[in-house]
Scaffold this motif. Structure first.
Motif, PDB file in Angstrom:
ATOM      1  N   UNK A  99      -5.707   4.015   8.760  1.00  0.00           N
ATOM      2  CA  UNK A  99      -6.580   3.210   8.796  1.00  0.00           C
ATOM      3  C   UNK A  99      -7.838   2.553   7.292  1.00  0.00           C
ATOM      4  N   UNK A 100      -7.792   3.780   6.660  1.00  0.00           N
ATOM      5  CA  UNK A 100      -8.425   3.804   5.149  1.00  0.00           C
ATOM      6  C   UNK A 100      -7.869   2.920   4.777  1.00  0.00           C
ATOM      7  N   UNK A 104      -7.893  -0.877   2.686  1.00  0.00           N
ATOM      8  CA  UNK A 104      -8.768  -1.437   1.416  1.00  0.00           C
ATOM      9  C   UNK A 104      -7.474  -1.889   0.960  1.00  0.00           C
ATOM     10  N   UNK A 105      -6.709  -2.738   1.384  1.00  0.00           N
ATOM     11  CA  UNK A 105      -5.625  -3.350   1.243  1.00  0.00           C
ATOM     12  C   UNK A 105      -6.140  -5.000   2.094  1.00  0.00           C
ATOM     13  N   UNK A 106      -7.037  -5.086   2.382  1.00  0.00           N
ATOM     14  CA  UNK A 106      -7.358  -5.972   2.806  1.00  0.00           C
ATOM     15  C   UNK A 106      -9.154  -5.620   2.488  1.00  0.00           C
ATOM     16  N   UNK A 107      -9.613  -5.017   1.803  1.00  0.00           N
ATOM     17  CA  UNK A 107     -10.718  -4.903   1.331  1.00  0.00           C
ATOM     18  C   UNK A 107     -11.958  -5.258   2.260  1.00  0.00           C
ATOM     19  N   UNK A 140      -2.663   3.350  -1.926  1.00  0.00           N
ATOM     20  CA  UNK A 140      -3.014   1.904  -1.906  1.00  0.00           C
ATOM     21  C   UNK A 140      -2.781   1.576  -3.372  1.00  0.00           C
ATOM     22  N   UNK A 141      -2.326   0.406  -3.311  1.00  0.00           N
ATOM     23  CA  UNK A 141      -1.002  -0.284  -4.051  1.00  0.00           C
ATOM     24  C   UNK A 141      -1.796  -2.085  -4.267  1.00  0.00           C
ATOM     25  N   UNK A 149      -1.235 -11.010  -2.389  1.00  0.00           N
ATOM     26  CA  UNK A 149      -0.099 -10.428  -0.629  1.00  0.00           C
ATOM     27  C   UNK A 149      -1.491 -10.230   0.438  1.00  0.00           C
ATOM     28  N   UNK A 150      -0.970 -11.056   1.228  1.00  0.00           N
ATOM     29  CA  UNK A 150      -2.313 -10.972   2.380  1.00  0.00           C
ATOM     30  C   UNK A 150      -1.132 -10.440   3.310  1.00  0.00           C
TER      31      UNK A 150
END
Length: 206
Positions: A99-100, A104-107, A140-141, A149-150
């Motif tokens: 979940x973390x 991070x991916x969606x800021x 986390x890329x 990228x959504x």
């Protein structure tokens, strides 16, 4: 000597740590609330993955996790300025590694800021600095420069849906996760959502 894992009898569980008896030696291991809530009953065997930190004030201290991914997330969080062991455990209490990574991916700094002791500025720093750092799967890329990228919407998990239901009833998130984890230990991962919610509510009433 560096301790990477402890396996022994769970002797005691306190609000912020547990005591593991390994061949007659008792190890005090600091843990997050989520980890403590998923431990077996005292007297049963427990296995914890260990990360050791050192400070001039308190000397060595052991931190325990039920999985390697949680330990890796903890050590990665510690590389961020302003994040100490207590804050790192708080983050993992509200956002397990998967979940973390999604946050991070969606800021989503607001999700990180739900952790005790983590304010908006520190949450933003965590989200920013974790991009590109490995944390099991997914890592986390960030996307390529200039390309947005959504992120794909995460598939709701049984745990997440049950926790959300308890949150809707006004239960604190850490308490909700703990009760749902205990319910899943009793019922197994194949249980349906309504059964998990009922069992979690029973755990809250204990």
């Amino acid at each position: 000597m560096v301790i990477g894992r402890l396996r022994g009898v769970l002797a005691e569980v306190e609000p912020d740590h547990c005591l593991i008896d390994c061949a007659g030696v008792g190890y005090v291991v600091a843990c997050g609330a989520r980890t403590l809530g998923r431990l077996p009953a005292p007297g049963d065997e427990a296995t914890l993955f260990i990360e050791t930190t050192w400070s001039a004030e308190s000397g060595p201290r052991l931190y325990g996790f039920l999985g390697r991914d949680e330990r890796r997330a903890f050590t990665t969080l510690l590389t961020i300025q302003g994040v100490g062991p207590k804050a790192a455990l708080s983050v993992l209490d509200v956002l397990p590694p998967g979940e973390l990574a999604a946050a991070v991916a969606r800021e989503d700094k607001a999700a990180v800021a739900r952790a005790n002791g983590v304010g908006p500025k520190l949450a933003l720093r965590i989200v920013t600095e974790l991009k590109g750092k490995p944390l099991g799967e997914p890592s986390f890329t960030p996307s390529a420069p200039g390309v947005h990228v959504e992120p794909a919407a995460p598939v709701p998990s049984l745990t997440g849906e049950a926790v959300s239901a308890l949150l809707g009833l006004g239960v604190a998130e850490v308490v909700a996760r703990r009760s749902v984890d205990q319910a899943l230990i009793r019922l197994g991962d194949e249980a349906d959502l309504s059964a998990v919610i009922r069992a979690a509510l029973q755990e809250l009433g204990r």
